[in-house]
Motif scaffolding. Structure first.
Motif, PDB file in Angstrom:
ATOM      1  N   PRO A   9       0.834  -1.192   0.000  1.00  0.00           N
ATOM      2  CA  PRO A   9       0.000   0.000   0.000  1.00  0.00           C
ATOM      3  C   PRO A   9       0.874   1.248   0.000  1.00  0.00           C
ATOM      4  O   PRO A   9       1.872   1.304   0.715  1.00  0.00           O
ATOM      5  CB  PRO A   9      -0.773  -0.089   1.319  1.00  0.00           C
ATOM      6  CG  PRO A   9      -0.660  -1.499   1.765  1.00  0.00           C
ATOM      7  CD  PRO A   9       0.545  -2.093   1.122  1.00  0.00           C
ATOM      8  N   PHE A  35     -13.773  -0.733  -6.155  1.00  0.00           N
ATOM      9  CA  PHE A  35     -14.504  -0.917  -4.886  1.00  0.00           C
ATOM     10  C   PHE A  35     -14.959   0.436  -4.323  1.00  0.00           C
ATOM     11  O   PHE A  35     -16.095   0.570  -3.859  1.00  0.00           O
ATOM     12  CB  PHE A  35     -13.636  -1.646  -3.853  1.00  0.00           C
ATOM     13  CG  PHE A  35     -13.514  -3.134  -4.082  1.00  0.00           C
ATOM     14  CD1 PHE A  35     -14.645  -3.913  -4.330  1.00  0.00           C
ATOM     15  CD2 PHE A  35     -12.274  -3.755  -4.035  1.00  0.00           C
ATOM     16  CE1 PHE A  35     -14.529  -5.290  -4.540  1.00  0.00           C
ATOM     17  CE2 PHE A  35     -12.160  -5.124  -4.236  1.00  0.00           C
ATOM     18  CZ  PHE A  35     -13.271  -5.892  -4.487  1.00  0.00           C
ATOM     19  N   MET A 124       1.193   7.571   2.170  1.00  0.00           N
ATOM     20  CA  MET A 124      -0.252   7.395   2.437  1.00  0.00           C
ATOM     21  C   MET A 124      -0.797   8.492   3.349  1.00  0.00           C
ATOM     22  O   MET A 124      -1.917   8.951   3.166  1.00  0.00           O
ATOM     23  CB  MET A 124      -0.507   6.020   3.065  1.00  0.00           C
ATOM     24  CG  MET A 124      -0.492   4.910   2.042  1.00  0.00           C
ATOM     25  SD  MET A 124      -0.923   3.311   2.754  1.00  0.00           S
ATOM     26  CE  MET A 124       0.679   2.755   3.296  1.00  0.00           C
ATOM     27  N   VAL A 203      10.796   6.794 -10.876  1.00  0.00           N
ATOM     28  CA  VAL A 203      10.189   5.460 -10.804  1.00  0.00           C
ATOM     29  C   VAL A 203       9.597   5.086 -12.165  1.00  0.00           C
ATOM     30  O   VAL A 203       9.740   3.958 -12.648  1.00  0.00           O
ATOM     31  CB  VAL A 203       9.105   5.403  -9.697  1.00  0.00           C
ATOM     32  CG1 VAL A 203       8.460   4.026  -9.645  1.00  0.00           C
ATOM     33  CG2 VAL A 203       9.707   5.767  -8.340  1.00  0.00           C
TER      34      VAL A 203
HETATM   35  P1  AP5 Z   1      -6.115  -0.192  -2.976  1.00  0.00           P
HETATM   36  O1  AP5 Z   1      -6.835   1.039  -3.330  1.00  0.00           O
HETATM   37  O2  AP5 Z   1      -5.591  -1.069  -4.056  1.00  0.00           O
HETATM   38  O3  AP5 Z   1      -4.964   0.219  -1.975  1.00  0.00           O
HETATM   39  P2  AP5 Z   1      -3.440  -0.268  -1.839  1.00  0.00           P
HETATM   40  O4  AP5 Z   1      -2.984  -1.451  -2.571  1.00  0.00           O
HETATM   41  O5  AP5 Z   1      -3.331  -0.365  -0.372  1.00  0.00           O
HETATM   42  O6  AP5 Z   1      -2.655   0.792  -2.551  1.00  0.00           O
HETATM   43  P3  AP5 Z   1      -2.808   2.320  -2.385  1.00  0.00           P
HETATM   44  O7  AP5 Z   1      -3.947   2.814  -3.227  1.00  0.00           O
HETATM   45  O8  AP5 Z   1      -2.847   2.647  -0.915  1.00  0.00           O
HETATM   46  O9  AP5 Z   1      -1.402   2.849  -2.883  1.00  0.00           O
HETATM   47  P4  AP5 Z   1      -0.721   2.931  -4.298  1.00  0.00           P
HETATM   48  O10 AP5 Z   1       0.393   1.951  -4.333  1.00  0.00           O
HETATM   49  O11 AP5 Z   1      -1.713   2.874  -5.418  1.00  0.00           O
HETATM   50  O12 AP5 Z   1      -0.090   4.384  -4.185  1.00  0.00           O
HETATM   51  P5  AP5 Z   1      -0.531   5.779  -4.854  1.00  0.00           P
HETATM   52  O13 AP5 Z   1      -0.140   5.806  -6.275  1.00  0.00           O
HETATM   53  O14 AP5 Z   1      -1.925   6.129  -4.481  1.00  0.00           O
HETATM   54  O15 AP5 Z   1      -7.021  -1.135  -2.045  1.00  0.00           O
HETATM   55  C1  AP5 Z   1      -7.798  -0.601  -0.994  1.00  0.00           C
HETATM   56  C2  AP5 Z   1      -8.622  -1.721  -0.364  1.00  0.00           C
HETATM   57  O16 AP5 Z   1      -9.508  -2.306  -1.366  1.00  0.00           O
HETATM   58  C3  AP5 Z   1      -7.840  -2.921   0.180  1.00  0.00           C
HETATM   59  O17 AP5 Z   1      -7.341  -2.681   1.492  1.00  0.00           O
HETATM   60  C4  AP5 Z   1      -8.914  -4.030   0.146  1.00  0.00           C
HETATM   61  O18 AP5 Z   1      -9.830  -3.880   1.213  1.00  0.00           O
HETATM   62  C5  AP5 Z   1      -9.628  -3.726  -1.166  1.00  0.00           C
HETATM   63  N1  AP5 Z   1      -9.011  -4.399  -2.308  1.00  0.00           N
HETATM   64  C6  AP5 Z   1      -8.401  -3.796  -3.381  1.00  0.00           C
HETATM   65  N2  AP5 Z   1      -7.937  -4.712  -4.241  1.00  0.00           N
HETATM   66  C7  AP5 Z   1      -8.270  -5.929  -3.705  1.00  0.00           C
HETATM   67  C8  AP5 Z   1      -8.045  -7.281  -4.122  1.00  0.00           C
HETATM   68  N3  AP5 Z   1      -7.383  -7.568  -5.266  1.00  0.00           N
HETATM   69  N4  AP5 Z   1      -8.501  -8.275  -3.331  1.00  0.00           N
HETATM   70  C9  AP5 Z   1      -9.175  -8.014  -2.200  1.00  0.00           C
HETATM   71  N5  AP5 Z   1      -9.403  -6.754  -1.715  1.00  0.00           N
HETATM   72  C10 AP5 Z   1      -8.958  -5.729  -2.488  1.00  0.00           C
HETATM   73  O19 AP5 Z   1       0.506   6.744  -4.066  1.00  0.00           O
HETATM   74  C11 AP5 Z   1       0.356   6.981  -2.673  1.00  0.00           C
HETATM   75  C12 AP5 Z   1       0.634   8.470  -2.393  1.00  0.00           C
HETATM   76  O20 AP5 Z   1       2.020   8.718  -2.651  1.00  0.00           O
HETATM   77  C13 AP5 Z   1      -0.146   9.451  -3.282  1.00  0.00           C
HETATM   78  O21 AP5 Z   1      -0.465  10.582  -2.534  1.00  0.00           O
HETATM   79  C14 AP5 Z   1       0.862   9.799  -4.408  1.00  0.00           C
HETATM   80  O22 AP5 Z   1       0.632  11.116  -4.923  1.00  0.00           O
HETATM   81  C15 AP5 Z   1       2.188   9.695  -3.683  1.00  0.00           C
HETATM   82  N6  AP5 Z   1       3.281   9.207  -4.517  1.00  0.00           N
HETATM   83  C16 AP5 Z   1       3.223   8.275  -5.498  1.00  0.00           C
HETATM   84  N7  AP5 Z   1       4.444   8.047  -6.009  1.00  0.00           N
HETATM   85  C17 AP5 Z   1       5.303   8.848  -5.313  1.00  0.00           C
HETATM   86  C18 AP5 Z   1       6.716   9.069  -5.379  1.00  0.00           C
HETATM   87  N8  AP5 Z   1       7.508   8.406  -6.233  1.00  0.00           N
HETATM   88  N9  AP5 Z   1       7.257   9.972  -4.514  1.00  0.00           N
HETATM   89  C19 AP5 Z   1       6.473  10.639  -3.631  1.00  0.00           C
HETATM   90  N10 AP5 Z   1       5.130  10.486  -3.544  1.00  0.00           N
HETATM   91  C20 AP5 Z   1       4.553   9.580  -4.372  1.00  0.00           C
END
Ligand code: AP5
Ligand code: ZN
Length: 215
Positions: A9, A35, A124, A203
């Motif tokens: 995450p 979702f 996050m 990245v």
């Molecule tokens: P989901 O929405 O998939 O959450 P996650 O996997 O926990 O991933 P995130 O969305 O938290 O992070 P990300 O890796 O996409 O990062 P982001 O690009 O946003 O799932 C949520 C829930 O749904 C789960 O807990 C579960 O309940 C359910 N679910 C989903 N899929 C499922 C499955 N297959 N099976 C069962 N349940 C499921 O970046 C994060 C932040 O960092 C942003 O603010 C971004 O602007 C910033 N950022 C990004 N890259 C950088 C960088 N290089 N440097 C600095 N900041 C950065």
């Protein structure tokens, strides 16, 4: 290009999936986004998923796979797709392979993003999401425009599962249930590991370089 993005995450999967989807002209399929859309519109699937999203636990495999299989049956996925946040269990991975094989398709590559826990927690904690278009911002790294979405001007919110205790639980769920998928995809010869520390652009360049052999 038929691609899976793996990673904890907050690793930046959604951010990189958006860039890759634009660059490769294929749709991004984010199970988390799907979702959240069901939750916000109050569908039966959303009602079922909400408690899992709030608790940071996984939605049951059969529900998740059914939703993804329906999306993968749509015509715009036939030339390729980027799966963000799916599969997340070995059962989901096996059923994904079967769903694709049924149509004579197979994955081209799996990118696994690596970032340390302190960095994903910080990413996050600062994340803000647009209620209208689901665009993702960060208070420091991708600042919103005067407190609103820089794409559509919509209102921003902080995800309920980005609260510290839920972040810790999601990281634990990732380590126990999803991280083992890397071995599965390494065995299949599909896995590329990406250092996801650094800027979004850095990245993105590493991800594209890793995909070159599959392009
Ligand atoms: P989901 O929405 O998939 O959450 P996650 O996997 O926990 O991933 P995130 O969305 O938290 O992070 P990300 O890796 O996409 O990062 P982001 O690009 O946003 O799932 C949520 C829930 O749904 C789960 O807990 C579960 O309940 C359910 N679910 C989903 N899929 C499922 C499955 N297959 N099976 C069962 N349940 C499921 O970046 C994060 C932040 O960092 C942003 O603010 C971004 O602007 C910033 N950022 C990004 N890259 C950088 C960088 N290089 N440097 C600095 N900041 C950065
Ligand atoms: Zn917006």
């Amino acid at each position: 290009m038929k691609l899976v993005l793996l990673g904890p995450p907050g690793a930046g999967k959604g951010t990189q999936a958006d860039l890759l989807a634009t660059g490769l002209s294929v749709p991004k399929i984010s199970t988390g986004d799907l979702f959240r859309a069901h939750v916000s519109t109050g569908t039966p699937l959303g009602l079922l998923a909400k408690s899992h999203l709030d608790a940071g636990t996984l939605v049951p495999d059969e529900v998740t796979v059914g939703m993804v299989a329906a999306r993968l049956a749509e015509p715009d996925t036939q030339s390729g797709f980027i799966l963000d946040g799916f599969p997340r269990t070995l059962t989901q991975a096996r059923l994904l392979d079967e769903t694709l094989a049924h149509d004579g398709r197979r994955l081209d590559a799996v990118l696994e993003f690596h970032v340390d826990t302190a960095e994903v927690t910080q990413r996050m904690s600062g994340r803000r999401t647009c209620r209208a278009c689901a665009a993702v911002w960060h208070l420091v790294h991708r600042p919103p425009t005067r407190g609103r979405c820089g794409t559509c001007g919509g209102e921003l919110y902080q995800r309920a599962d980005d609260e510290p205790a839920t972040i810790a639980h999601r990281l634990q769920v990732y380590a126990t249930q999803t991280a083992p998928l890397a071995d599965h995809y390494r065995t299949c010869g599909l896995l590329a590991q990406i250092d996801a520390a650094g800027t979004v652009e850095q990245v993105s360049q590493r991800a594209l370089a890793a995909l070159m052999p599959a392009l």
